[in-house]
Design an enzyme around this catalytic site. Structure first.
Site, PDB file in Angstrom:
ATOM      1  N   CYS A  55      20.276  -1.180   4.952  1.00 35.52           N
ATOM      2  CA  CYS A  55      19.866  -0.449   4.084  1.00 35.52           C
ATOM      3  C   CYS A  55      21.592   0.031   4.000  1.00 35.52           C
ATOM      4  O   CYS A  55      21.344   0.313   2.529  1.00 35.52           O
ATOM      5  CB  CYS A  55      18.596   0.532   4.339  1.00 35.52           C
ATOM      6  SG  CYS A  55      16.863   0.617   4.583  1.00 35.52           S
ATOM      7  N   TRP A  73      -7.245  12.999   7.685  1.00 37.90           N
ATOM      8  CA  TRP A  73      -5.710  13.774   8.290  1.00 37.90           C
ATOM      9  C   TRP A  73      -5.201  14.664   7.954  1.00 37.90           C
ATOM     10  O   TRP A  73      -4.061  15.779   8.580  1.00 37.90           O
ATOM     11  CB  TRP A  73      -4.781  12.491   7.481  1.00 37.90           C
ATOM     12  CG  TRP A  73      -4.634  12.210   5.927  1.00 37.90           C
ATOM     13  CD1 TRP A  73      -5.431  10.968   5.779  1.00 37.90           C
ATOM     14  CD2 TRP A  73      -4.661  13.126   4.733  1.00 37.90           C
ATOM     15  NE1 TRP A  73      -5.460  11.156   4.657  1.00 37.90           N
ATOM     16  CE2 TRP A  73      -4.995  12.311   4.179  1.00 37.90           C
ATOM     17  CE3 TRP A  73      -4.442  14.302   4.754  1.00 37.90           C
ATOM     18  CZ2 TRP A  73      -5.289  13.318   2.258  1.00 37.90           C
ATOM     19  CZ3 TRP A  73      -3.877  14.671   3.698  1.00 37.90           C
ATOM     20  CH2 TRP A  73      -4.756  13.962   2.356  1.00 37.90           C
ATOM     21  N   HIS A 121     -12.437   9.439   9.417  1.00 37.36           N
ATOM     22  CA  HIS A 121     -12.430   9.472   8.021  1.00 37.36           C
ATOM     23  C   HIS A 121     -14.113   9.363   7.240  1.00 37.36           C
ATOM     24  O   HIS A 121     -14.652   8.278   7.801  1.00 37.36           O
ATOM     25  CB  HIS A 121     -11.314   8.341   7.296  1.00 37.36           C
ATOM     26  CG  HIS A 121     -10.814   8.814   6.002  1.00 37.36           C
ATOM     27  ND1 HIS A 121     -11.864   8.532   4.839  1.00 37.36           N
ATOM     28  CD2 HIS A 121      -9.662   9.341   6.406  1.00 37.36           C
ATOM     29  CE1 HIS A 121     -10.814   8.803   4.205  1.00 37.36           C
ATOM     30  NE2 HIS A 121      -9.815   9.539   4.389  1.00 37.36           N
ATOM     31  N   GLU A 155      -7.876   4.585  -4.217  1.00 38.64           N
ATOM     32  CA  GLU A 155      -9.003   5.313  -3.170  1.00 38.64           C
ATOM     33  C   GLU A 155      -9.190   7.177  -3.830  1.00 38.64           C
ATOM     34  O   GLU A 155      -7.837   7.480  -3.680  1.00 38.64           O
ATOM     35  CB  GLU A 155      -7.785   5.207  -1.769  1.00 38.64           C
ATOM     36  CG  GLU A 155      -7.550   3.962  -1.218  1.00 38.64           C
ATOM     37  CD  GLU A 155      -6.484   3.920  -0.451  1.00 38.64           C
ATOM     38  OE1 GLU A 155      -6.122   5.351   0.444  1.00 38.64           O
ATOM     39  OE2 GLU A 155      -5.935   3.076  -0.477  1.00 38.64           O
ATOM     40  N   ASN A 175       0.882  -1.522  -0.136  1.00 45.13           N
ATOM     41  CA  ASN A 175       0.318   0.044   0.432  1.00 45.13           C
ATOM     42  C   ASN A 175       0.731   1.531   0.273  1.00 45.13           C
ATOM     43  O   ASN A 175       1.974   1.112   0.723  1.00 45.13           O
ATOM     44  CB  ASN A 175      -1.290   0.049   1.255  1.00 45.13           C
ATOM     45  CG  ASN A 175      -2.364   0.705   1.087  1.00 45.13           C
ATOM     46  OD1 ASN A 175      -2.714   0.767   0.064  1.00 45.13           O
ATOM     47  ND2 ASN A 175      -1.876   2.230   2.608  1.00 45.13           N
ATOM     48  N   GLU A 176       0.881   1.719  -1.444  1.00 43.47           N
ATOM     49  CA  GLU A 176       1.484   3.205  -1.169  1.00 43.47           C
ATOM     50  C   GLU A 176       2.852   3.201  -0.515  1.00 43.47           C
ATOM     51  O   GLU A 176       3.061   4.104   0.376  1.00 43.47           O
ATOM     52  CB  GLU A 176       0.598   4.032   0.249  1.00 43.47           C
ATOM     53  CG  GLU A 176      -0.969   4.632  -0.757  1.00 43.47           C
ATOM     54  CD  GLU A 176      -1.298   5.660   0.256  1.00 43.47           C
ATOM     55  OE1 GLU A 176      -1.061   6.105   1.418  1.00 43.47           O
ATOM     56  OE2 GLU A 176      -2.340   6.409  -0.634  1.00 43.47           O
ATOM     57  N   CYS A 217      14.310   3.643   5.521  1.00 42.52           N
ATOM     58  CA  CYS A 217      15.790   3.609   6.634  1.00 42.52           C
ATOM     59  C   CYS A 217      16.635   3.953   5.998  1.00 42.52           C
ATOM     60  O   CYS A 217      16.750   4.094   4.872  1.00 42.52           O
ATOM     61  CB  CYS A 217      14.441   1.935   6.175  1.00 42.52           C
ATOM     62  SG  CYS A 217      15.658   1.271   7.657  1.00 42.52           S
TER      63      CYS A 217
HETATM   64  C1  GAL Z   1      -4.331   6.844   2.324  1.00 39.62           C
HETATM   65  C2  GAL Z   1      -4.342   4.987   2.426  1.00 39.62           C
HETATM   66  C3  GAL Z   1      -5.372   4.142   3.508  1.00 39.62           C
HETATM   67  C4  GAL Z   1      -5.831   5.313   3.945  1.00 39.62           C
HETATM   68  C5  GAL Z   1      -6.662   6.549   3.600  1.00 39.62           C
HETATM   69  C6  GAL Z   1      -6.449   8.024   4.686  1.00 39.62           C
HETATM   70  O1  GAL Z   1      -2.887   6.649   2.639  1.00 39.62           O
HETATM   71  O2  GAL Z   1      -3.903   3.490   1.456  1.00 39.62           O
HETATM   72  O3  GAL Z   1      -5.124   3.165   3.917  1.00 39.62           O
HETATM   73  O4  GAL Z   1      -5.416   5.913   4.956  1.00 39.62           O
HETATM   74  O5  GAL Z   1      -5.215   7.437   2.679  1.00 39.62           O
HETATM   75  O6  GAL Z   1      -7.651   8.818   3.729  1.00 39.62           O
HETATM   76 ZN    ZN Z   2      16.825  -0.065   6.671  1.00 37.89          ZN
END
Ligand code: GAL
Ligand code: ZN
Length: 629
Positions: free
Chosen positions: A163, A314, A357, A306, A152-153, A158
């Site tokens: 690394c 957020w 959200h 999404e 995901n995204e 790191c």
């Molecule tokens: C994306 C993420 C989702 C959810 C969403 C909220 O960054 O893939 O899982 O967190 O944002 O806006």
């Molecule tokens: Zn690392």
């Protein structure tokens, strides 16, 4: 090769992230019933389900997921099955603290949130493959499965010892030996010469300014290291069933993962996008991201993976989308090549970080404005027959060069805060407002299909990029280039003798100095008077006609816009109205036309296949009409 077509089967996809592990099984039947009512035909399952699927290293608990997939399938709903590897369970970090990512400050980021993994930690990579292979073995032929959603995204960086070790290997492949590394990084400056590979480190916290090429190489390396994580999981799911397309979700214009390299490894591209409903330019930014996704995928359909049906929690001011806005922005994505519209998330979480959200089924439940709008959107999408699989044509290509992007934003360039995406936007926005469709293209690509190519910035140039631009110009193409271009090579070594290096003859211009501006710069010329801001150059014509000239101040009399036949050079950042006038003139000369002429302001028109989508950003109305011939 499988493609998005294999998942859409001719129908636009509609749905969202579904996290049934957050709910008792009694809710699941209600979910499927409501999904059907809304016209949902695809849900993304399992993105953050690692702990629910593998509660400890030796035990899998797939029964609940079997049940969920069977119920979805019985309801006629397809599944984008995710590998859950973006959020390892606490047991991984607890047993293998070296899988936890370390910041440049040397401090480990702990579990309790998500994304806490080092892409180079062998224990992380092993564990990610174990859970991926187990999922693939169990579900690769499940009838509900339409696509794999890997991770995901991706974007976690790191700076740990794992690394460092892999970084050294990456550097050795790029630069050969230590002499090559020392030469590339210019370690003669400030006594940075490396005498052994063990001395070479990721850019960690330092006493003063770090080495820019070390930083740049690290950014390239992190993108590649994350990409290895992606391809390892991709290969595992492909091995189990090569017919299922594989994707991972990108985030708008995201510098940390090189979109061109990543997209080449996917069966199709997908996007997570959260334009701010309070941003007056949200629709512009949305269009730009969508055009990027189409372009990364080589023009093929992509998937809106999404967006929020309401607020994005957020954001400091998490304002919901007003009535009609989600439909409008969804249609914009379809107009610009999306073959599906999904949301984060299906049902609002009662607990956890994202409890505020937006969701398709909000806390208020199905008896709500939001759910009613979701149902309307489902029917609007279902009514768009024959759109899935069609393409969007653009006559304008905008060069997007990931290395230039990284390099202009390094510290201690002439102008802190020289934003590459702002540069792209300054060229994209006037065309968007005039309903001229643009693709993004990589430097060095075959540009011959475009009537006009814009290069808002090409700070770093490679021989391939030079060849591409020159052969486009030789073939009669129209080019516009912005400032701070042709300055350095890929190792961040500044070219001597004037800029844009390798292109001075083509543009008939020579730049001697970069001139960041603390105050507006008055410019006058063929496009009337305008104010430039932020950045200018001390340029001279070498055969180009001067179209606009600075007035007053130390740059008084210096050319700011020049043209050399079909090659235009813009040595500053003109105001938005001036850019619009300039690009209108260039478009007219190059034969670039809007999708429809003379639309009222605020109305966006995009042609996809044999339809034109008309999107009114003031009234939020959408209409889809047959394209004129
Ligand atoms: C994306 C993420 C989702 C959810 C969403 C909220 O960054 O893939 O899982 O967190 O944002 O806006
Ligand atoms: Zn690392």
């Amino acid at each position: 090769m499988p493609a998005l077509d294999d998942a859409t089967r001719g129908r636009l996809l509609f749905g969202g992230d579904y996290n049934p592990e957050q709910w008792p099984a009694s809710v699941w039947d209600d979910d499927v019933r409501l999904m059907r009512a809304a016209g949902v035909n695809l849900v993304t399952v399992g993105v953050f389900a690692w702990a629910a699927l593998q509660p400890d290293p030796g035990r899998f608990t797939f029964e609940w997921l079997d049940d969920v997939l069977d119920r979805l399938h019985a309801g006629g709903i397809g599944v984008a099955l995710a590998t859950p590897t973006a959020s390892p369970p606490p047991w991984l970090g607890h047993r293998h603290p070296d899988t936890l990512p370390q910041g440049p400050d040397g401090v480990r980021r702990l579990y309790g949130s998500r994304n806490q993994y080092c892409p180079c930690a062998p224990a992380y990579r092993r564990a990610a493959l174990v859970v991926t292979e187990a999922l693939a073995a169990r579900y690769a032929r499940h009838p509900a499965l339409r696509m794999w959603h890997i991770g995901n995204e991706y974007g976690t960086a790191c700076h740990c010892e794992h690394c460092a070790r892999r970084f050294r290997g990456w550097l050795a492949r790029r630069h050969g030996d230590l002499d090559g590394l020392n030469a590339a990084w210019g370690t003669a400056v400030w006594s940075q010469r490396y005498g052994s590979w063990e001395e070479v480190l990721p850019p960690r916290r330092m006493q003063y300014i770090g080495n820019p090429t070390q930083e740049l190489d690290y950014q390239r390396f992190v993108s590649d290291a994350l990409l290895e994580c992606f391809t390892a999981e991709r290969d595992a799911v492909r091995a189990a069933n090569p017919a299922v397309p594989v994707t991972t979700n990108f985030m708008d214009f995201y510098r940390h993962t090189d979109g061109w390299r990543w997209a080449a490894e996917e069966d199709f591209v997908s996007l997570d996008t959260y334009p701010d409903p309070n941003d007056p330019d949200a629709a512009l930014r949305g269009a730009m991201s969508q055009d990027l996704m189409r372009s990364l995928g080589g023009g093929r359909p992509w998937l809106l993976m999404e967006q929020s049906p309401g607020a994005a929690s957020w954001r400091p001011v998490a304002t919901p989308k007003r009535p009609g806005l989600n439909r409008l922005w969804s249609m914009q994505a379809v107009a610009r090549g999306a073959d599906g519209v999904l949301h984060f998330q299906w049902r609002a979480s009662r607990q956890g970080a994202e409890r505020a959200h937006g969701a398709m089924v909000p806390h208020a439940g199905p008896d709500s404005r939001v759910f009613r709008e979701i149902c309307e959107l489902g029917s609007s999408l279902a009514a768009l027959d024959g759109v899935a699989g069609t393409s969007v044509r653009a006559d304008v290509g905008i060069v997007l060069d990931w290395d230039s992007w990284r390099a202009v934003e390094l510290p201690h360039q002439p102008l802190d805060g020289f934003s590459y995406v702002d540069r792209l936007t300054e060229y994209y926005a006037p065309l968007w407002r005039d309903n001229v469709t643009c693709d993004f293209v990589r430097a060095g690509a075959d540009l011959s299909g475009y009537r006009l190519v814009l290069v808002p910035n090409l700070y770093q140039v490679t021989p391939a990029a030079l060849r591409g631009l020159r052969s486009y110009a030789d073939g009669g193409g129209t080019l516009v280039m912005g400032p701070f271009s042709g300055v350095a090579d890929p190792e961040e070594r500044v070219f001597t003798g004037g800029w844009p290096a390798g292109l001075m003859d083509l543009f008939g211009v020579r730049v001697e100095e970069h001139w960041p501006l603390a105050a507006a710069l008055p410019v006058s010329g063929e496009f009337g008077d305008f104010a430039a801001a932020g950045f200018a150059e001390w340029a001279s014509s070498r055969g180009a006609a001067v179209v606009a000239t600075a007035r007053g101040g130390p740059l008084d009399g210096r050319p700011m816009v020049l043209r050399h036949g079909r090659a235009w050079y813009v040595a500053t950042l003109p105001s938005a109205p001036a850019m619009r006038r300039l690009l209108r003139r260039v478009c007219a000369e190059a034969g670039v036309r809007p999708v429809l002429p003379d639309l009222p302001p605020g109305v966006e028109a995009v042609r996809r296949g044999d339809r034109v989508f008309l999107l009114d950003h003031d009234s939020l109305a959408v209409s889809v009409v047959a394209a004129p011939h």
